[in-house]
Design a protein around this motif. Structure first.
Motif, PDB file in Angstrom:
ATOM      1  N   LEU A 245      10.159  -3.327  -9.883  1.00 33.29           N
ATOM      2  CA  LEU A 245      10.412  -2.042 -10.530  1.00 33.29           C
ATOM      3  C   LEU A 245      11.734  -2.165 -11.265  1.00 33.29           C
ATOM      4  O   LEU A 245      12.751  -2.532 -10.655  1.00 33.29           O
ATOM      5  CB  LEU A 245      10.517  -0.923  -9.495  1.00 33.29           C
ATOM      6  CG  LEU A 245       9.348  -0.800  -8.521  1.00 33.29           C
ATOM      7  CD1 LEU A 245       9.757  -0.043  -7.282  1.00 33.29           C
ATOM      8  CD2 LEU A 245       8.199  -0.101  -9.204  1.00 33.29           C
ATOM      9  N   THR A 246      11.752  -1.875 -12.572  1.00 34.18           N
ATOM     10  CA  THR A 246      12.978  -1.978 -13.349  1.00 34.18           C
ATOM     11  C   THR A 246      12.929  -1.019 -14.527  1.00 34.18           C
ATOM     12  O   THR A 246      11.854  -0.547 -14.906  1.00 34.18           O
ATOM     13  CB  THR A 246      13.209  -3.426 -13.825  1.00 34.18           C
ATOM     14  OG1 THR A 246      14.508  -3.535 -14.399  1.00 34.18           O
ATOM     15  CG2 THR A 246      12.165  -3.873 -14.822  1.00 34.18           C
TER      16      THR A 246
ATOM     17  N   VAL B 187      14.209  -3.782  -8.473  1.00 36.39           N
ATOM     18  CA  VAL B 187      13.926  -3.787  -7.041  1.00 36.39           C
ATOM     19  C   VAL B 187      12.588  -4.469  -6.856  1.00 36.39           C
ATOM     20  O   VAL B 187      11.650  -4.233  -7.625  1.00 36.39           O
ATOM     21  CB  VAL B 187      13.874  -2.344  -6.490  1.00 36.39           C
ATOM     22  CG1 VAL B 187      13.372  -2.328  -5.070  1.00 36.39           C
ATOM     23  CG2 VAL B 187      15.233  -1.698  -6.580  1.00 36.39           C
ATOM     24  N   GLU B 188      12.511  -5.338  -5.859  1.00 38.83           N
ATOM     25  CA  GLU B 188      11.258  -6.026  -5.574  1.00 38.83           C
ATOM     26  C   GLU B 188      10.768  -5.638  -4.182  1.00 38.83           C
ATOM     27  O   GLU B 188      11.480  -5.810  -3.195  1.00 38.83           O
ATOM     28  CB  GLU B 188      11.433  -7.543  -5.682  1.00 38.83           C
ATOM     29  CG  GLU B 188      10.128  -8.279  -5.621  1.00 38.83           C
ATOM     30  CD  GLU B 188      10.104  -9.542  -6.478  1.00 38.83           C
ATOM     31  OE1 GLU B 188       9.091 -10.231  -6.424  1.00 38.83           O
ATOM     32  OE2 GLU B 188      11.084  -9.831  -7.176  1.00 38.83           O
TER      33      GLU B 188
ATOM     34  N   LYS C 213       3.416  -7.644   3.018  1.00 39.19           N
ATOM     35  CA  LYS C 213       2.932  -8.460   4.132  1.00 39.19           C
ATOM     36  C   LYS C 213       1.651  -9.193   3.730  1.00 39.19           C
ATOM     37  O   LYS C 213       1.442 -10.354   4.089  1.00 39.19           O
ATOM     38  CB  LYS C 213       2.665  -7.554   5.339  1.00 39.19           C
ATOM     39  CG  LYS C 213       2.080  -8.260   6.534  1.00 39.19           C
ATOM     40  CD  LYS C 213       1.818  -7.269   7.656  1.00 39.19           C
ATOM     41  CE  LYS C 213       1.205  -7.963   8.854  1.00 39.19           C
ATOM     42  NZ  LYS C 213       0.942  -6.987   9.928  1.00 39.19           N
ATOM     43  N   GLU C 214       0.789  -8.512   2.994  1.00 34.22           N
ATOM     44  CA  GLU C 214      -0.523  -9.062   2.653  1.00 34.22           C
ATOM     45  C   GLU C 214      -0.440 -10.213   1.654  1.00 34.22           C
ATOM     46  O   GLU C 214      -1.379 -10.963   1.491  1.00 34.22           O
ATOM     47  CB  GLU C 214      -1.415  -7.966   2.038  1.00 34.22           C
ATOM     48  CG  GLU C 214      -1.716  -6.824   2.966  1.00 34.22           C
ATOM     49  CD  GLU C 214      -0.600  -5.760   3.024  1.00 34.22           C
ATOM     50  OE1 GLU C 214      -0.750  -4.840   3.825  1.00 34.22           O
ATOM     51  OE2 GLU C 214       0.403  -5.864   2.291  1.00 34.22           O
ATOM     52  N   SER C 215       0.663 -10.370   0.967  1.00 38.63           N
ATOM     53  CA  SER C 215       0.972 -11.375  -0.044  1.00 38.63           C
ATOM     54  C   SER C 215       1.370 -10.677  -1.328  1.00 38.63           C
ATOM     55  O   SER C 215       0.942  -9.558  -1.607  1.00 38.63           O
ATOM     56  CB  SER C 215      -0.181 -12.353  -0.322  1.00 38.63           C
ATOM     57  OG  SER C 215      -1.172 -11.750  -1.132  1.00 38.63           O
ATOM     58  N   GLY C 216       2.192 -11.347  -2.076  1.00 41.38           N
ATOM     59  CA  GLY C 216       2.622 -10.821  -3.357  1.00 41.38           C
ATOM     60  C   GLY C 216       3.785  -9.857  -3.253  1.00 41.38           C
ATOM     61  O   GLY C 216       4.299  -9.562  -2.170  1.00 41.38           O
TER      62      GLY C 216
ATOM     63  N   GLU D  59       5.781  -4.284 -12.611  1.00 41.65           N
ATOM     64  CA  GLU D  59       5.059  -5.531 -12.885  1.00 41.65           C
ATOM     65  C   GLU D  59       4.905  -6.337 -11.606  1.00 41.65           C
ATOM     66  O   GLU D  59       5.656  -6.150 -10.643  1.00 41.65           O
ATOM     67  CB  GLU D  59       5.774  -6.336 -13.973  1.00 41.65           C
ATOM     68  CG  GLU D  59       7.246  -6.452 -13.797  1.00 41.65           C
ATOM     69  CD  GLU D  59       7.981  -6.910 -15.051  1.00 41.65           C
ATOM     70  OE1 GLU D  59       8.818  -7.797 -14.891  1.00 41.65           O
ATOM     71  OE2 GLU D  59       7.752  -6.387 -16.142  1.00 41.65           O
ATOM     72  N   GLU D  60       3.927  -7.197 -11.615  1.00 41.40           N
ATOM     73  CA  GLU D  60       3.710  -8.065 -10.466  1.00 41.40           C
ATOM     74  C   GLU D  60       4.949  -8.919 -10.254  1.00 41.40           C
ATOM     75  O   GLU D  60       5.505  -9.490 -11.188  1.00 41.40           O
ATOM     76  CB  GLU D  60       2.490  -8.953 -10.712  1.00 41.40           C
ATOM     77  CG  GLU D  60       2.063  -9.706  -9.485  1.00 41.40           C
ATOM     78  CD  GLU D  60       0.732 -10.403  -9.671  1.00 41.40           C
ATOM     79  OE1 GLU D  60       0.445 -11.287  -8.848  1.00 41.40           O
ATOM     80  OE2 GLU D  60      -0.001 -10.066 -10.608  1.00 41.40           O
ATOM     81  N   GLY D  61       5.400  -8.977  -9.008  1.00 43.30           N
ATOM     82  CA  GLY D  61       6.589  -9.747  -8.684  1.00 43.30           C
ATOM     83  C   GLY D  61       6.298 -11.229  -8.560  1.00 43.30           C
ATOM     84  O   GLY D  61       5.136 -11.659  -8.509  1.00 43.30           O
ATOM     85  N   THR D  62       7.372 -11.997  -8.491  1.00 47.30           N
ATOM     86  CA  THR D  62       7.256 -13.452  -8.404  1.00 47.30           C
ATOM     87  C   THR D  62       7.996 -13.996  -7.181  1.00 47.30           C
ATOM     88  O   THR D  62       8.354 -15.162  -7.156  1.00 47.30           O
ATOM     89  CB  THR D  62       7.821 -14.099  -9.684  1.00 47.30           C
ATOM     90  OG1 THR D  62       9.163 -13.644  -9.878  1.00 47.30           O
ATOM     91  CG2 THR D  62       6.982 -13.765 -10.895  1.00 47.30           C
ATOM     92  N   TRP D  63       8.250 -13.132  -6.199  1.00 49.76           N
ATOM     93  CA  TRP D  63       8.986 -13.530  -5.000  1.00 49.76           C
ATOM     94  C   TRP D  63       8.435 -14.821  -4.435  1.00 49.76           C
ATOM     95  O   TRP D  63       7.226 -14.955  -4.352  1.00 49.76           O
ATOM     96  CB  TRP D  63       8.893 -12.395  -3.962  1.00 49.76           C
ATOM     97  CG  TRP D  63       9.508 -12.760  -2.649  1.00 49.76           C
ATOM     98  CD1 TRP D  63       8.834 -13.164  -1.537  1.00 49.76           C
ATOM     99  CD2 TRP D  63      10.878 -12.767  -2.311  1.00 49.76           C
ATOM    100  NE1 TRP D  63       9.715 -13.416  -0.524  1.00 49.76           N
ATOM    101  CE2 TRP D  63      10.988 -13.190  -0.978  1.00 49.76           C
ATOM    102  CE3 TRP D  63      12.048 -12.483  -3.012  1.00 49.76           C
ATOM    103  CZ2 TRP D  63      12.194 -13.314  -0.329  1.00 49.76           C
ATOM    104  CZ3 TRP D  63      13.255 -12.613  -2.362  1.00 49.76           C
ATOM    105  CH2 TRP D  63      13.320 -13.023  -1.034  1.00 49.76           C
ATOM    106  N   PRO D  64       9.265 -15.794  -4.090  1.00 51.42           N
ATOM    107  CA  PRO D  64      10.718 -15.782  -4.038  1.00 51.42           C
ATOM    108  C   PRO D  64      11.393 -16.235  -5.339  1.00 51.42           C
ATOM    109  O   PRO D  64      12.606 -16.384  -5.386  1.00 51.42           O
ATOM    110  CB  PRO D  64      11.034 -16.756  -2.906  1.00 51.42           C
ATOM    111  CG  PRO D  64       9.943 -17.770  -2.990  1.00 51.42           C
ATOM    112  CD  PRO D  64       8.720 -16.992  -3.437  1.00 51.42           C
ATOM    113  N   GLU D  65      10.615 -16.459  -6.372  1.00 51.40           N
ATOM    114  CA  GLU D  65      11.187 -16.828  -7.671  1.00 51.40           C
ATOM    115  C   GLU D  65      11.640 -15.571  -8.408  1.00 51.40           C
ATOM    116  O   GLU D  65      11.014 -14.521  -8.298  1.00 51.40           O
ATOM    117  CB  GLU D  65      10.154 -17.567  -8.530  1.00 51.40           C
ATOM    118  CG  GLU D  65       9.618 -18.842  -7.895  1.00 51.40           C
ATOM    119  CD  GLU D  65      10.687 -19.894  -7.706  1.00 51.40           C
ATOM    120  OE1 GLU D  65      11.570 -20.025  -8.581  1.00 51.40           O
ATOM    121  OE2 GLU D  65      10.663 -20.574  -6.661  1.00 51.40           O
ATOM    122  N   LEU D  66      12.709 -15.682  -9.192  1.00 50.83           N
ATOM    123  CA  LEU D  66      13.168 -14.564 -10.016  1.00 50.83           C
ATOM    124  C   LEU D  66      12.191 -14.333 -11.166  1.00 50.83           C
ATOM    125  O   LEU D  66      11.531 -15.273 -11.625  1.00 50.83           O
ATOM    126  CB  LEU D  66      14.550 -14.877 -10.597  1.00 50.83           C
ATOM    127  CG  LEU D  66      15.706 -14.849  -9.601  1.00 50.83           C
ATOM    128  CD1 LEU D  66      16.930 -15.518 -10.188  1.00 50.83           C
ATOM    129  CD2 LEU D  66      16.018 -13.417  -9.191  1.00 50.83           C
TER     130      LEU D  66
END
Length: 132
Positions: free
Chosen positions: A45-46, A33-34, A38-41, A56-63
Motif C-alpha cells: 500500500l503506497t 506498507v507491506e 500467512k497463506e503466502s504472498g 499492488e501485489e507485494g514482493t516480500w522479502p524483496e523490495l
C-alpha cells in the motif's frame, strides 16, 4: 489483487518500506506498507504521485521494483505494529475521492483491531487496537 479477495487472509506481519536518506528524521513515515500473509504472498500500500492509494501485489522479502536504487531503501518494523498479531482480515472498507479514485483502505481484523492506510502527499498509516 482486489480488496474483496483479501477477506479471510491472515496477516502475520506488517513492514514499512522506508527511504533511507529520510530515515534520520524521527517523524518520517514509511513510503509504503507491506502486509505479509500467512497463506503466502503480500500486499503493498503506497501513495501514488497523483495522491491516490496504490495497492499492488507485494514482493516480500524483496523490495518493490520502484525502490530505486535498492541500497537506498529498507524494510523496517512499524513501531505501533511491532508486536501486534493482527490475524484474519474480516472486512476491507475503501474510501474514494470525488473522482472515484481510491484514497484510503481500512482493514478490519478478527478481534476488532484495524489498520487504515490513506494516501496524500505522504502515506498515513493508523492503527487501532481492539483493546482500546
Amino acid at each position: 489483487m482486489g480488496l474483496a479477495s483479501l477477506a479471510d487472509r491472515t496477516v502475520v506481519a506488517v513492514k514499512g518500506i522506508y527511504y533511507l536518506p529520510e530515515e534520520s528524521d524521527p517523524a518520517v513515515s514509511p513510503e509504503a506498507v507491506e502486509l505479509i500473509f500467512k497463506e503466502s504472498g503480500s500486499l503493498d500500500l503506497t501513495s501514488g504521485t497523483d495522491w491516490t492509494l496504490r495497492i499492488e501485489e507485494g514482493t516480500w522479502p524483496e523490495l518493490p521494483q520502484w525502490c530505486w536504487p535498492p541500497d537506498a531503501w529498507a524494510y523496517r518494523d512499524i513501531p505501533a505494529l511491532h508486536a501486534e498479531n493482527l490475524g484474519k482480515i474480516v472486512a476491507v472498507q475503501k474510501q474514494v475521492n470525488e473522482h472515484g479514485d481510491l484514497v484510503q483502505a481500512e482493514f478490519q481484523f478478527e478481534g476488532g483491531s484495524r489498520i487504515a492506510a490513506a494516501s496524500g502527499e505522504s502515506l498515513t498509516v493508523t492503527f487501532t487496537s481492539a483493546s482500546r
